[in-house]
Design a protein around this motif. Sequence first.
Motif, short mmCIF file in Angstrom:
data_model
loop_
_atom_site.label_atom_id
_atom_site.label_comp_id
_atom_site.label_asym_id
_atom_site.label_seq_id
_atom_site.Cartn_x
_atom_site.Cartn_y
_atom_site.Cartn_z
N GLU A 85 0.87 -1.28 0.13
CA GLU A 85 -0.06 0.04 -0.01
C GLU A 85 0.85 1.35 0.04
O GLU A 85 1.98 1.16 0.48
CB GLU A 85 -1.05 -0.10 1.20
CG GLU A 85 -0.13 -0.02 2.52
CD GLU A 85 -1.41 0.04 3.77
OE1 GLU A 85 -2.19 1.36 3.67
OE2 GLU A 85 -1.54 -0.90 4.50
N LYS A 86 0.52 2.12 -0.59
CA LYS A 86 1.02 3.62 -0.70
C LYS A 86 0.83 4.55 0.59
O LYS A 86 1.80 5.42 0.71
CB LYS A 86 0.75 4.22 -1.88
CG LYS A 86 0.83 3.59 -3.26
CD LYS A 86 1.21 4.42 -4.51
CE LYS A 86 2.49 5.30 -4.44
NZ LYS A 86 2.79 5.77 -5.78
N ASP A 87 0.03 4.45 1.55
CA ASP A 87 -0.57 4.97 2.43
C ASP A 87 0.55 4.60 3.64
O ASP A 87 1.04 3.46 3.39
CB ASP A 87 -2.01 4.97 2.72
CG ASP A 87 -2.75 5.43 1.74
OD1 ASP A 87 -2.23 6.28 0.92
OD2 ASP A 87 -3.95 4.94 1.54
N SER A 88 0.43 5.43 4.53
CA SER A 88 1.28 5.10 5.86
C SER A 88 0.19 4.40 6.57
O SER A 88 -0.78 3.83 6.27
CB SER A 88 1.29 6.37 6.69
OG SER A 88 2.26 7.32 6.01
N ILE A 89 0.92 3.64 7.54
CA ILE A 89 0.20 2.77 8.54
C ILE A 89 -0.01 3.56 9.93
O ILE A 89 0.80 4.27 10.29
CB ILE A 89 0.90 1.32 8.85
CG1 ILE A 89 2.21 1.66 9.37
CG2 ILE A 89 0.73 0.43 7.55
CD1 ILE A 89 3.03 0.13 9.84
N GLY A 90 -1.49 3.33 10.35
CA GLY A 90 -1.63 4.18 11.94
C GLY A 90 -1.02 3.46 13.00
O GLY A 90 -0.94 3.88 13.95
N SER A 91 -0.63 2.10 12.86
CA SER A 91 -0.19 1.09 14.05
C SER A 91 0.53 0.15 13.34
O SER A 91 0.66 -0.19 12.35
CB SER A 91 -1.43 0.98 14.68
OG SER A 91 -2.30 0.01 14.03
N PRO A 92 1.22 -0.35 14.19
CA PRO A 92 2.35 -1.64 13.78
C PRO A 92 1.39 -2.73 13.29
O PRO A 92 0.44 -2.95 13.69
CB PRO A 92 3.00 -1.97 15.29
CG PRO A 92 3.14 -0.89 16.06
CD PRO A 92 1.73 -0.45 15.67
N LEU A 93 2.01 -3.71 12.38
CA LEU A 93 1.48 -4.74 11.99
C LEU A 93 1.54 -5.93 13.00
O LEU A 93 0.51 -6.51 12.87
CB LEU A 93 2.15 -5.22 10.68
CG LEU A 93 2.23 -4.24 9.56
CD1 LEU A 93 3.13 -4.88 8.46
CD2 LEU A 93 0.91 -3.70 9.14
N MET A 94 2.51 -5.99 13.82
CA MET A 94 2.63 -7.01 14.66
C MET A 94 2.15 -6.39 16.25
O MET A 94 2.16 -5.22 16.23
CB MET A 94 4.16 -7.35 14.77
CG MET A 94 4.95 -7.58 13.62
SD MET A 94 4.52 -9.49 13.01
CE MET A 94 5.11 -10.55 14.29
N SER A 95 1.77 -7.41 17.07
CA SER A 95 1.43 -7.05 18.42
C SER A 95 2.65 -6.71 18.96
O SER A 95 3.76 -7.35 19.03
CB SER A 95 0.73 -8.28 19.14
OG SER A 95 -0.40 -8.69 18.37
N MET A 96 2.85 -5.45 19.83
CA MET A 96 4.03 -5.24 20.68
C MET A 96 3.68 -4.07 21.57
O MET A 96 2.62 -3.44 21.43
CB MET A 96 5.21 -4.60 19.51
CG MET A 96 4.65 -3.15 18.97
SD MET A 96 6.07 -2.70 17.82
CE MET A 96 6.18 -3.96 16.65
#
Length: 551
Positions: free
Chosen positions: A203-214
């Motif tokens: 995706e070209k957009d930013s992510i709002g939170s991590p993909l992994m649990s952390m």
Amino acid sequence: MDTNEWVELTDPKSKATFYANPITGDCSWKRPLNVKPRDEENEWWELFDDKHGLPYYYHTKSGKTEWLKPIGVDVIPLIVIQKALANNNMDIQNNCEEIKSEKGSTPSILNEFDVMQMSDIVPPTIAQDVRELSNGERITISAPISVSKRFERPFSESRSLPDDLKTEINQFMIDGFAKKFFATHKRGIFRRKVPVEQMLMFEKDSIGSPLMSMRRELHKDAIKCFKIIQTIMGDRPNKGLNIPEAMSFLLEKGINRGELRDEIYVQLCKQLTKNPNILSIYKGWELMCVLSTGFPPSKNFEEYLKSFIQSRIYEFNDEKIATFCRFALKKLERICRTGPRGKHLTIPEIERIRESPLNPSVFGETLEDIMGMQKNSFPDLKVPRILPFLTEAVLNLGGQKSEGIFRVPADSEKVSELKLRIENDRYDLKDIQDPNIPAALLKLWLRDLAEPLIPSEAYEACIEDPENVERVMLLLQQLPEYNRNVIQYTVKFLQVIAHPDNQPFTKMTVQNIAMVFAPNFLRCPSDNPQVIFNNTKYEQIFLRTLILNLA
């Protein structure tokens, strides 16, 4: 595999034991002299399926067949024998007669062998793999990829995995790791849960939170890492960001913050999945090559990442991407064994790694590949050029009279600088006065070889009776030519350092030198710390025997 090396096999149908040379295709009931040690628990055969134009792999103990090469085991390549028999190769047929006259009958493996099967062994079907994957069974995707040009197949469209198999592999990876460790993402005014499959797509957009649990305190760093990956790949406007420095940032986070390692790798895998821009894909795989030299994924994520890289080797029918994938997989295998780097890579080192997949280094490669790199420029040189350069540098700088040579630590920055010079084909010692610098680099080069000087299959034989001079010398002569030449050259150099006239200056006895260099000659194949510790003294005795007795 050496052309003189034989393997012991058991015919799946008759259970009779016989011997085969996978390179030449010869077979015999009689046990030859040079038989590779057998590991029946982890024995796999490589065969070929003409229907899909692909090799497949057969586990002799369980009878299981798989499309993809298993990890961490020696796979016996039997395709030469398989195809020779299928084509009525005269040499093989003659050997069959020899076998028959010796024992009265030929192994059924030779009687009933055709291109598609060996006795009752049949290639895995796509449906079979689908059932296994749907049931959640873990599959082993790949072994370390050899960079040996001799064994690499020409790249062609026919080598691609079947589309339905690729789909099932991808689905397995999503179902297996992602659903267990990924964070839950929601989108839209109704806050609907984002499917894992969609989370793993470009995706070209930013992510709002991590993909992994952390932990929450790492969220900001994780989001920043994704933006940097997008910028490096050219999918986000670059507002003055220096690419090597950006890569250095990701390496620093991965080395120092263990929880971010999987997140960084997953983000990169996401941006390499269904990415419409081939230039972005090239840059992404270049980044994967750099990251895989710096820090490993977690044990939970290791198989997922190896599976991801392996499945992309033939996805695009693009040799450049395939080369990046092979390089990254090889480095990943190594970093998973050794753990993260102790120090951060410098910008020049990062630049060199970016070039390495397409312009290989003399560090971290096999002896066969290193010799292949120099065969046109130095056709008469029997050992890698770097070896005489570094050993002569040690002696020319007075290393044989330097106290603690090979034990006194060298300036790490100067060692890195000399390493970069050599990688850029500049074999000079300008501004280097300390013999400990080339001495340290020599140990690094030996230790960093993709395969140890003493091949893993010869390890047990070398430590079995290491004080037996005649046995040790015989074992040395049975090693592959490149390994033997490098060992002989290095040991003769160590004999100079260990000469009684030099010991009053260096304080380095034969035992001291053997202690320092044994880990650079032999690598214990076991992961058991107790076994590694117990074998250390025998490794040192083996090298001491060589230093004291090699003529």
